[in-house]
Motif scaffolding. Structure first.
Motif, short mmCIF file in Angstrom:
data_model
loop_
_atom_site.label_atom_id
_atom_site.label_comp_id
_atom_site.label_asym_id
_atom_site.label_seq_id
_atom_site.Cartn_x
_atom_site.Cartn_y
_atom_site.Cartn_z
N VAL A 1 38.52 50.59 51.08
CA VAL A 1 37.68 50.00 52.12
C VAL A 1 38.40 49.91 53.46
O VAL A 1 38.00 50.53 54.44
N LEU B 1 32.38 43.86 54.41
CA LEU B 1 32.73 44.96 53.51
C LEU B 1 33.75 44.50 52.48
O LEU B 1 33.72 44.92 51.32
N GLU C 1 33.91 41.46 51.39
CA GLU C 1 33.08 40.65 50.51
C GLU C 1 32.33 41.53 49.50
O GLU C 1 32.30 41.25 48.31
N ALA C 2 31.74 42.61 50.01
CA ALA C 2 30.99 43.51 49.13
C ALA C 2 31.91 44.11 48.07
O ALA C 2 31.56 44.19 46.89
N ALA C 3 33.09 44.53 48.49
CA ALA C 3 34.03 45.15 47.55
C ALA C 3 34.49 44.13 46.50
O ALA C 3 34.58 44.45 45.31
N ARG C 4 34.75 42.91 46.95
CA ARG C 4 35.12 41.86 45.98
C ARG C 4 33.99 41.67 44.98
O ARG C 4 34.22 41.54 43.78
N ALA C 5 32.77 41.65 45.48
CA ALA C 5 31.62 41.45 44.61
C ALA C 5 31.45 42.59 43.62
O ALA C 5 30.80 42.45 42.59
N MET C 6 32.03 43.76 43.92
CA MET C 6 31.97 44.90 42.99
C MET C 6 33.08 44.83 41.96
O MET C 6 33.16 45.67 41.08
N GLY C 7 33.97 43.88 42.12
CA GLY C 7 35.07 43.76 41.17
C GLY C 7 36.29 44.56 41.59
O GLY C 7 37.11 44.94 40.75
N ALA C 8 36.44 44.83 42.88
CA ALA C 8 37.60 45.59 43.35
C ALA C 8 38.86 44.73 43.34
O ALA C 8 38.79 43.53 43.59
N THR C 9 40.00 45.34 43.03
CA THR C 9 41.27 44.63 43.15
C THR C 9 41.66 44.63 44.63
O THR C 9 41.18 45.46 45.40
N GLN D 1 42.67 48.01 45.69
CA GLN D 1 41.51 48.91 45.90
C GLN D 1 40.80 48.60 47.21
O GLN D 1 40.32 49.50 47.89
#
Ligand SMILES: Nc1ncnc2c1ncn2[C@@H]1O[C@H](COP(=O)(O)OP(=O)(O)OP(=O)(O)O)[C@@H](O)[C@H]1O
Ligand SMILES: [Mg+2]
Lengths: 360, 222
Positions: free
Chosen positions: B138, B120, B122-130, B133
């Motif tokens: 998450v 999760l 990883e997914a958030a990083r891939a969305m461009g999350a700081t 965030q």
């Protein structure tokens, strides 16, 4: 003066370019150094579905993670739509990631959020207001065929439905590139097909470039127009899917290929196969015919050229990247005369052949 | 003892216990939460990498957790006096209770956050999350059921700890039980105290379980 524009050859515009990419892990402290990617050069053309196929541990995930900067190259460049990913500062990287969607083998949906709220997440992260988000998410859920599952939590959805939510989420920020890391590996064959169909539709209708990695030949052959075969961190073959798989040069490609080029032999035959012909043995050969030849009366010619004693043990007709091919497993006496005639015939026709072994 | 006298003693002690548990639980969680988040995200290669500070904070938390509570109460008397103005009474007892709560909560929060699937992040990083965030949208969201259960455990433990602060005149149910039930040998008081404590702990646990179940969407229900 009349000036005529020079004829335009349709050169594929690259969306992702890997230039001499090397990626090493470890090498600090106790960990030994490991080269996961060893000089990768390849291009994923804009608007195409490009597959990268290789065995487990070949470096596929590492390669795809370089594209959105989840991993950094040790040397070499990864260029996405003209931008060198390695040059981007953290903020630039976050902007890039909002233009590059990603889907995962295990979906990676938030269990605490409904389908709707999962798709909203990238938009929330991008700082959009509630109303814009609402207007964007509903059509996406419809697009992936789950408009009625908006309020369901991931635990209440099947694997295929979860991946559809994953796809909707990846599309939410209207990316120009979609990365797929083994997106169908956790799904059954039928669900795999339906997800691949969805990806195909998205590629065609939204013009989205797709870069997908997989260890399943089936996936590449169904939707990828371009393919790169990766083995131990090196791209060993690369080109249009049909070309690569009709004339496979590398051993890895051949073995990946034989897994899907239909006509699996029955166990009782394959168990008794020998590597070398014994006295009076028969050769078992897999013949693959591509394109137009797939439908020619090859069996008749086979008998005519090689001799009457040709047995057909298995056969199938299928397609790669939308083009037909057929395969046959035949056996004939492994005497020098027959073998020579067979070789001549194969050379004339350009058939792809593979000697499986020798049996009684 | 006359029943109405017993009831009034019990009521007063009950309120003192609730006051101590609530105050120490609230302040302790407020301070323990960010420490727990820090512990869970500041290791090598994590969201806010600061491995050295992480190790120091971790060691401090361990030290605080391995100090027996009753020793902690006595050891920090000067500090208690500084904060509460006095070292005896219910208000003063809140100080050591809070100090004991902080590392307890920190570790529980850390554990809950570490249980969140790495995919999760990883997914958030891939969305461009700081990184911020990722923590708020998450980690905390996904760890919520675990965090609620951890806080429930904290409150239950606090009820037990609060029985020990009678030693510094903290009052409360435990103190009542010791003074009347044991020292003056009134078994009916002891029994009443134990019954009330059981009810209180049960109530806290049930409420916590219910809340956690409400927020836990990880498995299919019905
Ligand atoms: N962070 C890391 N540290 C050390 N080694 C790593 C790391 N990530 C990957 N590797 C190694 O790099 C190699 C390639 O890994 P990668 O995950 O890219 O393989 P893959 O082709 O995706 O395999 P699979 O099909 O199993 O997912 C493996 O040998 C792996 O052990
Ligand atoms: Mg992988």
């Amino acid at each position: 003066m009349n000036r005529v524009a020079p004829p335009q050859t349709p050169v594929a515009v690259p969306m992702v370019t890997f230039e001499n990419v090397i990626k090493r892990f470890g090498g600090t402290g106790k960990q030994p150094e490991f080269t996961a990617l060893d000089g990768v050069n390849m291009v994923a053309p804009r608007g195409a579905i490009t597959g990268i196929i290789g065995r487990s541990g070949a470096g596929k995930s590492t390669l795809i993670r370089l594209v959105n900067g989840l991993e950094k190259t040790t040397s070499g460049r990864v260029v996405v739509d003209g931008v060198d990913v390695g040059d981007l500062p953290e903020t630039g990287l976050r902007d890039l990631r909002r233009q590059v969607g990603m889907i995962f083998q295990h979906f990676n949906l938030l269990s605490s959020r409904t389908a709707f709220d999962n798709v909203s997440l990238p938009l929330e992260i991008a700082g959009m207001d509630r109303k814009t988000i609402r207007n964007r998410v509903a059509p996406l859920l419809d697009l992936v065929g789950l408009g009625d599952k908006s309020d369901r939590y991931p635990a209440e959805l099947s694997g295929g439905q979860k991946q559809r939510i994953g796809i909707a989420r990846a599309l939410a920020t209207e990316p120009k590139l979609l990365l797929s890391d083994e997106a169908t590996s956790a799904l059954d064959p039928e669900t795999t097909q339906s997800i691949l169909e969805l990806l195909k539709t998205i590629n065609r209708d939204l013009g989205l470039t797709v870069l997908l990695i997989t260890h399943e030949m089936e996936v590449v052959k169904t939707i990828a127009s371009q393919v790169a075969v990766i083995d131990k961190g090196k791209i060993v073959e690369n080109g249009s899917t049909f070309d690569v798989f009709t004339a496979p040069k590398h051993e890895t490609t051949r073995s990946l290929l034989s897994a899907v080029i239909g006509a699996k032999l029955p166990e009782w035959i394959s168990a008794d196969l020998k590597q070398a012909p014994a006295e009076g043995a028969r050769a078992l050969v897999r013949l693959v015919f591509f394109g137009d030849t797939a439908f020619q009366p090859l069996t008749a010619r086979l008998v005519a050229e090689i001799g009457p004693d040709v047995n057909i043990l298995a056969g199938a007709i299928d397609e790669i990247a939308g083009e037909p091919y057929g395969s046959l497993v035949v056996s004939y006496p492994a005497d020098p005369d027959t073998l020579r005639r067979a070789d001549d015939f194969y050379r004339q026709t350009g058939l792809y052949t593979e000697v499986l072994g020798y049996g009684a | 003892m006359a029943p109405d006298m017993l009831v009034s003693l019990l009521w007063k002690a009950f309120l003192q216990t609730m006051y101590m548990v609530a105050a120490a639980g609230f302040i302790g969680s407020l301070i323990g939460l960010p420490i727990g988040i820090f512990l869970a995200t500041s290791g090598k290669g994590e969201l806010f990498p600061a491995p050295t500070v992480n190790k120091i904070v971790g060691a401090t938390v361990n030290a605080a957790r391995s100090t027996p509570f009753i020793i902690l109460v006595v050891a920090i008397i000067p500090f208690t006096r500084l904060i509460a103005g006095t070292s005896i009474g219910t208000a003063a007892a809140i100080v050591p209770l809070t100090i004991a709560t902080i590392p307890f909560v920190a570790r529980l929060i850390e554990t809950s956050i570490r249980e969140v699937d790495k995919g999760l992040i990883e997914a958030a990083r891939a969305m461009g999350a700081t990184p911020f965030q990722i923590v708020t949208k998450v980690l905390l969201a996904e760890a919520r059921p675990g965090i609620i259960l951890g806080l429930t455990l904290t409150l239950v433990s606090l009820v037990g700890y609060s029985a020990m602060v009678g030693a510094v005149g903290g009052g409360g149910l435990g103190d009542l039980g010791i003074r009347y039930g044991y020292q003056r040998f009134m078994p009916e008081v002891m029994l009443a105290v134990v019954v009330v404590l059981i009810v209180v702990v049960q109530a806290i646990q049930s409420a916590g379980d219910m809340l956690a179940r409400h927020f836990d969407k990880r498995t299919r229900k019905n």
